[in-house]
Design an enzyme around this catalytic site. Sequence first.
Site, PDB file in Angstrom:
ATOM      1  N   CYS A  92       8.792  -7.298  -2.954  1.00  0.00           N
ATOM      2  CA  CYS A  92       8.720  -5.837  -2.847  1.00  0.00           C
ATOM      3  C   CYS A  92       7.989  -5.350  -1.605  1.00  0.00           C
ATOM      4  CB  CYS A  92       8.051  -5.251  -4.086  1.00  0.00           C
ATOM      5  SG  CYS A  92       8.797  -5.798  -5.637  1.00  0.00           S
ATOM      6  N   HIS A 336      13.961   1.915  -6.215  1.00  0.00           N
ATOM      7  CA  HIS A 336      13.193   0.825  -5.593  1.00  0.00           C
ATOM      8  C   HIS A 336      14.138  -0.266  -5.106  1.00  0.00           C
ATOM      9  CE1 HIS A 336      10.328  -2.222  -4.801  1.00  0.00           C
ATOM     10  NE2 HIS A 336      10.107  -2.677  -6.028  1.00  0.00           N
ATOM     11  N   CYS A 366       2.716  -3.414  -5.553  1.00  0.00           N
ATOM     12  CA  CYS A 366       2.592  -4.713  -6.205  1.00  0.00           C
ATOM     13  C   CYS A 366       3.789  -5.557  -5.783  1.00  0.00           C
ATOM     14  CB  CYS A 366       2.528  -4.566  -7.722  1.00  0.00           C
ATOM     15  SG  CYS A 366       3.948  -3.723  -8.468  1.00  0.00           S
ATOM     16  N   GLY A 368       6.237  -9.087  -6.773  1.00  0.00           N
ATOM     17  CA  GLY A 368       6.643 -10.094  -7.733  1.00  0.00           C
ATOM     18  C   GLY A 368       6.019 -11.448  -7.443  1.00  0.00           C
TER      19      GLY A 368
END
Length: 380
Positions: A92, A336, A366, A368
């Site tokens: 991300c 996203h 955040c 993954g």
Amino acid sequence: MMMENIAISSAVRSAVTKSFKGSFSTMRPDDLGALVLQKLIKKTNISTDNIEDIIVGCAMPEAEQGMNLARIISLRANLPYKTSAATINRFCASGLHAAADIAKSIATKQINCGVAMGVESMSYVPMGGHKPSPNPYLMEHNPYAYTTMGITAENVALKFGIDRKKQDEFALESHNKACIAIKNKLFQEIVSITNDQNLNIDTDEGPRADTNLEALSSLRPVFKLNGSVTAGNSSQVSDGAAAILLSDKNFAQEHNLSIQGYFRAFTSVGVDPSIMGVGPIDAIQKLLKMTNLSLKDIGVFEINEAFASQAIHCIETLGIDYKKVNPYGGAIALGHPLGCTGARQIATILNYMRQKSIRYGVCSMCVGGGMGAAGLIEIA
């Protein structure tokens, strides 16, 4: 420990559209990325001969998205052969990391000018890829490395006491802010892209003006029986692309490039994979410490809304005023597109900071697998 003179001449993005049924769902991601890149080049009037390197962040850079997506995008956009290109993957945070990589190359005098991008078609590659292959050792000794993102959000909600009502209220506010921004034409960083149906797409498809707390509260949990995380208080699965032109300040001035802002710092951290959503807490704290800034110095934050539970926990643990966070909505409303998000955040925050004359802004998310990342932007 701020980087000096890393100028941002422009940061643009496509609209973020719904995966599988949205306006970019059948469009090749390399085509989408190339069109956004061409728009950036046209907007800045940069000579393509001066673009030395392109870094593209992509969370699922499988063959379906382009086989070194960055190189294919550069060639598809008709850049010279001499322009090098690489695709990077920090899930991300890929788009933000792409900007940091170009910035570091400029800071160390390896290049004078480059483009950072984030591109993701979640329509083309599903979460986890087409052929998931977990590492057997990790599955035996540390299976939390493969905890699904939805379950990590449930873990955060349970561990830190974030109830369903609070998550739904946060989600509703994300939609409301995004819809107001669309209505008032505040997303000035969006460039119109003609899709493969010959339609001009210039508006994010995720925000819903018709949603309300009653509708959100009626949705069933999707990851855990009797859980609190739903499709309504989670980020949307999306497609999109964004591009940023960075260069040495002196180079920008010598080549008559506008300077809208500066890329000042980047940091990444690791956290427990089972509660990966807490990543922005450590990342933002580390970023502020390394730049000798405090929360009060930051006028606006883009903190990715992977899930309402983790976004709420990060904002409240850090002690950030909610009014400073995602003023035009976040990923719950906007969507996203994984690898695109960090670059999208830079485009959005830079636009907002210039509209409001805010000096410092922070992008964070955040990541993954149990990480967090954060970047510092300053307007010119």
